[in-house]
Design a protein around this motif. Structure first.
Motif, PDB file in Angstrom:
ATOM      1  N   VAL A  39       0.854  -1.188   0.000  1.00  0.00           N
ATOM      2  CA  VAL A  39       0.000   0.000   0.000  1.00  0.00           C
ATOM      3  C   VAL A  39       0.888   1.235   0.000  1.00  0.00           C
ATOM      4  O   VAL A  39       2.013   1.202   0.507  1.00  0.00           O
ATOM      5  CB  VAL A  39      -0.969   0.029   1.203  1.00  0.00           C
ATOM      6  CG1 VAL A  39      -1.875  -1.186   1.194  1.00  0.00           C
ATOM      7  CG2 VAL A  39      -0.228   0.130   2.506  1.00  0.00           C
ATOM      8  N   HIS A  42      -0.404   8.675  -1.765  1.00  0.00           N
ATOM      9  CA  HIS A  42       0.029   9.689  -2.722  1.00  0.00           C
ATOM     10  C   HIS A  42      -0.820  10.933  -2.500  1.00  0.00           C
ATOM     11  O   HIS A  42      -1.830  10.894  -1.796  1.00  0.00           O
ATOM     12  CB  HIS A  42      -0.111   9.164  -4.150  1.00  0.00           C
ATOM     13  CG  HIS A  42       0.733   7.950  -4.399  1.00  0.00           C
ATOM     14  ND1 HIS A  42       2.029   8.021  -4.845  1.00  0.00           N
ATOM     15  CD2 HIS A  42       0.470   6.633  -4.236  1.00  0.00           C
ATOM     16  CE1 HIS A  42       2.536   6.804  -4.969  1.00  0.00           C
ATOM     17  NE2 HIS A  42       1.601   5.941  -4.597  1.00  0.00           N
ATOM     18  N   TYR A  45      -4.315  10.188  -4.362  1.00  0.00           N
ATOM     19  CA  TYR A  45      -4.902   8.847  -4.353  1.00  0.00           C
ATOM     20  C   TYR A  45      -4.155   7.931  -3.390  1.00  0.00           C
ATOM     21  O   TYR A  45      -3.002   8.176  -3.034  1.00  0.00           O
ATOM     22  CB  TYR A  45      -4.911   8.232  -5.756  1.00  0.00           C
ATOM     23  CG  TYR A  45      -3.535   8.085  -6.378  1.00  0.00           C
ATOM     24  CD1 TYR A  45      -2.819   6.896  -6.247  1.00  0.00           C
ATOM     25  CD2 TYR A  45      -2.954   9.126  -7.089  1.00  0.00           C
ATOM     26  CE1 TYR A  45      -1.560   6.760  -6.808  1.00  0.00           C
ATOM     27  CE2 TYR A  45      -1.713   9.005  -7.652  1.00  0.00           C
ATOM     28  CZ  TYR A  45      -1.009   7.826  -7.512  1.00  0.00           C
ATOM     29  OH  TYR A  45       0.240   7.696  -8.061  1.00  0.00           O
ATOM     30  N   ASP A  46      -4.854   6.886  -2.955  1.00  0.00           N
ATOM     31  CA  ASP A  46      -4.258   5.783  -2.202  1.00  0.00           C
ATOM     32  C   ASP A  46      -4.061   4.637  -3.185  1.00  0.00           C
ATOM     33  O   ASP A  46      -4.907   4.393  -4.043  1.00  0.00           O
ATOM     34  CB  ASP A  46      -5.185   5.315  -1.071  1.00  0.00           C
ATOM     35  CG  ASP A  46      -5.323   6.345   0.041  1.00  0.00           C
ATOM     36  OD1 ASP A  46      -4.446   7.222   0.167  1.00  0.00           O
ATOM     37  OD2 ASP A  46      -6.324   6.266   0.782  1.00  0.00           O
ATOM     38  N   ARG A  47      -2.952   3.919  -3.057  1.00  0.00           N
ATOM     39  CA  ARG A  47      -2.654   2.830  -3.994  1.00  0.00           C
ATOM     40  C   ARG A  47      -2.460   1.526  -3.244  1.00  0.00           C
ATOM     41  O   ARG A  47      -1.767   1.476  -2.227  1.00  0.00           O
ATOM     42  CB  ARG A  47      -1.404   3.153  -4.800  1.00  0.00           C
ATOM     43  CG  ARG A  47      -0.960   2.000  -5.700  1.00  0.00           C
ATOM     44  CD  ARG A  47       0.048   2.434  -6.715  1.00  0.00           C
ATOM     45  NE  ARG A  47      -0.678   3.132  -7.795  1.00  0.00           N
ATOM     46  CZ  ARG A  47      -0.080   3.694  -8.833  1.00  0.00           C
ATOM     47  NH1 ARG A  47       1.232   3.683  -8.946  1.00  0.00           N
ATOM     48  NH2 ARG A  47      -0.804   4.279  -9.761  1.00  0.00           N
ATOM     49  N   VAL A  49      -1.230  -2.375  -4.270  1.00  0.00           N
ATOM     50  CA  VAL A  49      -0.603  -3.145  -5.343  1.00  0.00           C
ATOM     51  C   VAL A  49      -0.595  -4.612  -4.956  1.00  0.00           C
ATOM     52  O   VAL A  49      -0.133  -4.971  -3.870  1.00  0.00           O
ATOM     53  CB  VAL A  49       0.842  -2.663  -5.613  1.00  0.00           C
ATOM     54  CG1 VAL A  49       1.493  -3.503  -6.702  1.00  0.00           C
ATOM     55  CG2 VAL A  49       0.858  -1.191  -5.977  1.00  0.00           C
ATOM     56  N   GLN A 142     -12.275   5.402  -8.619  1.00  0.00           N
ATOM     57  CA  GLN A 142     -11.467   4.193  -8.452  1.00  0.00           C
ATOM     58  C   GLN A 142     -10.868   3.833  -9.817  1.00  0.00           C
ATOM     59  O   GLN A 142     -11.457   4.122 -10.848  1.00  0.00           O
ATOM     60  CB  GLN A 142     -12.283   2.987  -7.972  1.00  0.00           C
ATOM     61  CG  GLN A 142     -13.172   3.216  -6.788  1.00  0.00           C
ATOM     62  CD  GLN A 142     -14.525   3.778  -7.180  1.00  0.00           C
ATOM     63  OE1 GLN A 142     -14.979   3.638  -8.302  1.00  0.00           O
ATOM     64  NE2 GLN A 142     -15.167   4.447  -6.246  1.00  0.00           N
ATOM     65  N   SER A 143      -9.730   3.181  -9.777  1.00  0.00           N
ATOM     66  CA  SER A 143      -9.081   2.746 -11.010  1.00  0.00           C
ATOM     67  C   SER A 143      -8.340   1.442 -10.740  1.00  0.00           C
ATOM     68  O   SER A 143      -7.726   1.286  -9.680  1.00  0.00           O
ATOM     69  CB  SER A 143      -8.092   3.825 -11.477  1.00  0.00           C
ATOM     70  OG  SER A 143      -7.303   3.348 -12.536  1.00  0.00           O
ATOM     71  N   VAL A 154      -2.845  -3.036  -9.958  1.00  0.00           N
ATOM     72  CA  VAL A 154      -2.732  -1.778  -9.230  1.00  0.00           C
ATOM     73  C   VAL A 154      -4.140  -1.198  -9.041  1.00  0.00           C
ATOM     74  O   VAL A 154      -4.869  -1.016 -10.015  1.00  0.00           O
ATOM     75  CB  VAL A 154      -1.837  -0.774  -9.987  1.00  0.00           C
ATOM     76  CG1 VAL A 154      -1.782   0.565  -9.263  1.00  0.00           C
ATOM     77  CG2 VAL A 154      -0.439  -1.354 -10.181  1.00  0.00           C
ATOM     78  N   ILE A 155      -4.484  -0.938  -7.786  1.00  0.00           N
ATOM     79  CA  ILE A 155      -5.792  -0.381  -7.446  1.00  0.00           C
ATOM     80  C   ILE A 155      -5.563   1.014  -6.860  1.00  0.00           C
ATOM     81  O   ILE A 155      -4.847   1.151  -5.864  1.00  0.00           O
ATOM     82  CB  ILE A 155      -6.525  -1.256  -6.411  1.00  0.00           C
ATOM     83  CG1 ILE A 155      -6.602  -2.706  -6.893  1.00  0.00           C
ATOM     84  CG2 ILE A 155      -7.907  -0.684  -6.100  1.00  0.00           C
ATOM     85  CD1 ILE A 155      -6.974  -3.702  -5.800  1.00  0.00           C
ATOM     86  N   ASP A 156      -6.143   2.021  -7.485  1.00  0.00           N
ATOM     87  CA  ASP A 156      -6.042   3.390  -6.998  1.00  0.00           C
ATOM     88  C   ASP A 156      -7.421   3.873  -6.564  1.00  0.00           C
ATOM     89  O   ASP A 156      -8.415   3.668  -7.271  1.00  0.00           O
ATOM     90  CB  ASP A 156      -5.503   4.325  -8.081  1.00  0.00           C
ATOM     91  CG  ASP A 156      -4.045   4.056  -8.422  1.00  0.00           C
ATOM     92  OD1 ASP A 156      -3.303   3.553  -7.558  1.00  0.00           O
ATOM     93  OD2 ASP A 156      -3.640   4.339  -9.578  1.00  0.00           O
TER      94      ASP A 156
END
Length: 159
Positions: A39, A42, A45-47, A49, A142-143, A154-156
């Motif tokens: 995790v 940023h 955003y929060d990421r 992985v 969300q992405s 990768v989840i943002d």
């Protein structure tokens, strides 16, 4: 008698060759195996992985859900958050063909270092499908993307 024996041997050899070809043709490709979850915070955003070994999974299916449930049982996942995001990776697994875990970290944990995402959980790991869920505070974008070298999902989540 010799002709009949020779015919049986030839038939056996032919059937063995056909069985070998069928077995090879029907073998499924390797499943990407989860090895780590990372995790990172940023500015916007929060990421999260998901690191995998093996081939690249297809683009995951992701959606905001009213609550997270464990695959198979349908039991609710007790995870902090006002909003929940579910990501299904197929193919994908957190265990090898022998049932041994390839990811040995926690299957559920909080993320106090992130601004919006409060927690992460693995909510399903069977039949070549890996499902994870996130709980977060504020409704936002969300992405999800799949990257290679190394293989990762990768989840943002916007802050």
């Amino acid at each position: 008698m010799r002709t009949r024996l020779r015919a049986v041997v030839v038939l056996f050899a032919a059937l063995t060759a056909v069985a070998s070809v069928v077995s090879t043709a029907s073998a499924s490709p390797s499943t990407p195996l989860l090895t780590n979850v990372r995790v990172g915070a940023h500015a916007t955003y929060d990421r999260i992985v998901l690191d995998f070994t093996g081939p690249k999974p297809t683009i995951p299916f992701a959606q905001v859900v009213p609550e997270l449930t464990y695959d198979g049982s349908g039991l609710p996942v007790n995870l902090p958050g006002t909003y929940f995001y579910q990501v299904v990776t197929w193919p994908g697994a957190a265990h090898d063909d022998n049932g041994d875990p390839t990811y040995t970290g926690p299957r559920k944990f909080t993320t106090p270092q992130l601004s919006n995402v409060q927690a992460f959980a693995i909510t399903g790991d069977f039949e070549g499908q890996l499902t994870v869920g996130l709980g977060y505070r504020r409704a936002t974008w969300q992405s999800v993307s799949v990257l290679e070298n190394p293989t990762r999902v990768v989840i943002d989540i916007g802050v």
